[in-house]
Design an enzyme around this catalytic site. Sequence first.
Site, PDB file in Angstrom:
ATOM      1  N   THR A  94      41.468 -28.772 -13.014  1.00  0.00           N
ATOM      2  CA  THR A  94      42.314 -29.287 -14.093  1.00  0.00           C
ATOM      3  C   THR A  94      42.732 -30.705 -13.731  1.00  0.00           C
ATOM      4  O   THR A  94      43.487 -30.921 -12.777  1.00  0.00           O
ATOM      5  CB  THR A  94      43.558 -28.409 -14.305  1.00  0.00           C
ATOM      6  OG1 THR A  94      43.137 -27.062 -14.546  1.00  0.00           O
ATOM      7  CG2 THR A  94      44.370 -28.906 -15.496  1.00  0.00           C
ATOM      8  N   LYS A 169      42.430 -28.435 -22.093  1.00  0.00           N
ATOM      9  CA  LYS A 169      43.074 -27.720 -20.982  1.00  0.00           C
ATOM     10  C   LYS A 169      44.520 -28.187 -20.773  1.00  0.00           C
ATOM     11  O   LYS A 169      45.427 -27.364 -20.599  1.00  0.00           O
ATOM     12  CB  LYS A 169      42.241 -27.932 -19.702  1.00  0.00           C
ATOM     13  CG  LYS A 169      42.832 -27.348 -18.436  1.00  0.00           C
ATOM     14  CD  LYS A 169      42.997 -25.841 -18.506  1.00  0.00           C
ATOM     15  CE  LYS A 169      43.773 -25.321 -17.299  1.00  0.00           C
ATOM     16  NZ  LYS A 169      44.197 -23.926 -17.470  1.00  0.00           N
ATOM     17  N   LYS A 237      51.853 -30.442 -11.505  1.00  0.00           N
ATOM     18  CA  LYS A 237      50.797 -31.470 -11.585  1.00  0.00           C
ATOM     19  C   LYS A 237      50.235 -31.559 -13.008  1.00  0.00           C
ATOM     20  O   LYS A 237      50.032 -32.634 -13.550  1.00  0.00           O
ATOM     21  CB  LYS A 237      49.717 -31.104 -10.562  1.00  0.00           C
ATOM     22  CG  LYS A 237      48.426 -31.892 -10.598  1.00  0.00           C
ATOM     23  CD  LYS A 237      47.277 -31.229 -11.354  1.00  0.00           C
ATOM     24  CE  LYS A 237      46.849 -29.886 -10.882  1.00  0.00           C
ATOM     25  NZ  LYS A 237      45.689 -29.324 -11.589  1.00  0.00           N
TER      26      LYS A 237
END
Length: 288
Positions: A94, A169, A237
């Site tokens: 990701t 995503k 993150k």
Amino acid sequence: MIGFIGLGIMGGSMAENLVEKGFELVVHNRTKDKAEALMKKGAKWADSPKNVAEQAEVVFTMLANPQVVEEVALGENGFLNHLAEGNLWVDCSTVDPSFSRKMAAEAAKRGVRFIDAPVTGSRVPAKQAELVFLVGGDLEDLSEVKPMLQAMGKEISYQGEVGKGTTMKVIINLMLAQSMAAFAEAVSLGEALGLEKETVVNTLLNGPTTAPFLKGKKDKVMTGDFSADFPLEHMQKDLQLVAQAAFEHNIALPIANVTKEAYMQAKQKGLGKQDFSSIYKLFSEKNN
Ligand code: NAP
């Protein structure tokens, strides 16, 4: 030969599914121990990312964040300079969409093809080969790796050109992070106001206001065992990646940014390696 770099919670199971379904695999991970079980099943060990590229036609990466992906691809002993022209890199990590496009450009400079294919689904779906791949890139490149993705997942969702997989995503994780934080806050408030924790949790989960995935977090919230399926530090993150993408497109995300800082506070409290549902502890633990 398929290369696989990054054998953490997700990558370890993804690589295992490839080996179990008969693909020849050469693997590398910063911490070699995590490759031991795979090697027993027939995967070959490579001493460096470079050494993976020297043996593989397709390289998968499943790494923590953009900085790590960049280091593993382009740093000392990185793989990208050693993949033969025409070969293919599939990044399942990701990362933010701009970073995917940057890596695709770096790959193209070397005649290497690139697909971004991040996943939804956590520890258990990874183990059971039930991940959903969100793919950005060329459709012909995708058809080449389809059998591999099918060995690791239950669905391939094509999103468009390079960077569109990671775009989808980060949007999904924005929803996940906020839904989890809102639920954690609501349960904490209910308890503070004198309701039984189990009553609040069950009533919320049985009603229309909660996201379906939260049912899967019930045991963690009830028992306080927050062992990680999806580490909180990665969710923090991901919110940072969301904020970066929004900044690049001049979009204000006031709620996402508050949520991002709440996850950072949880990380500062030492919850980074625990499941992201441990954000509940941030709200439920009183300081006095
Ligand atoms: P993880 O268990 O923390 O694994 C991270 C991987 O990155 C490990 O292979 C780790 O190597 C490697 N790594 C970290 N820092 C490194 C460095 N400085 N140099 C080289 N390698 C380094 O995380 P994960 O849950 O598998 O997640 C991997 C990716 O998938 C992340 O981008 C995450 O956001 C995403 N993701 C996770 C989930 C989930 O539910 N867990 C779901 C969807 C997507 P070591 O083993 O040596 O630490």
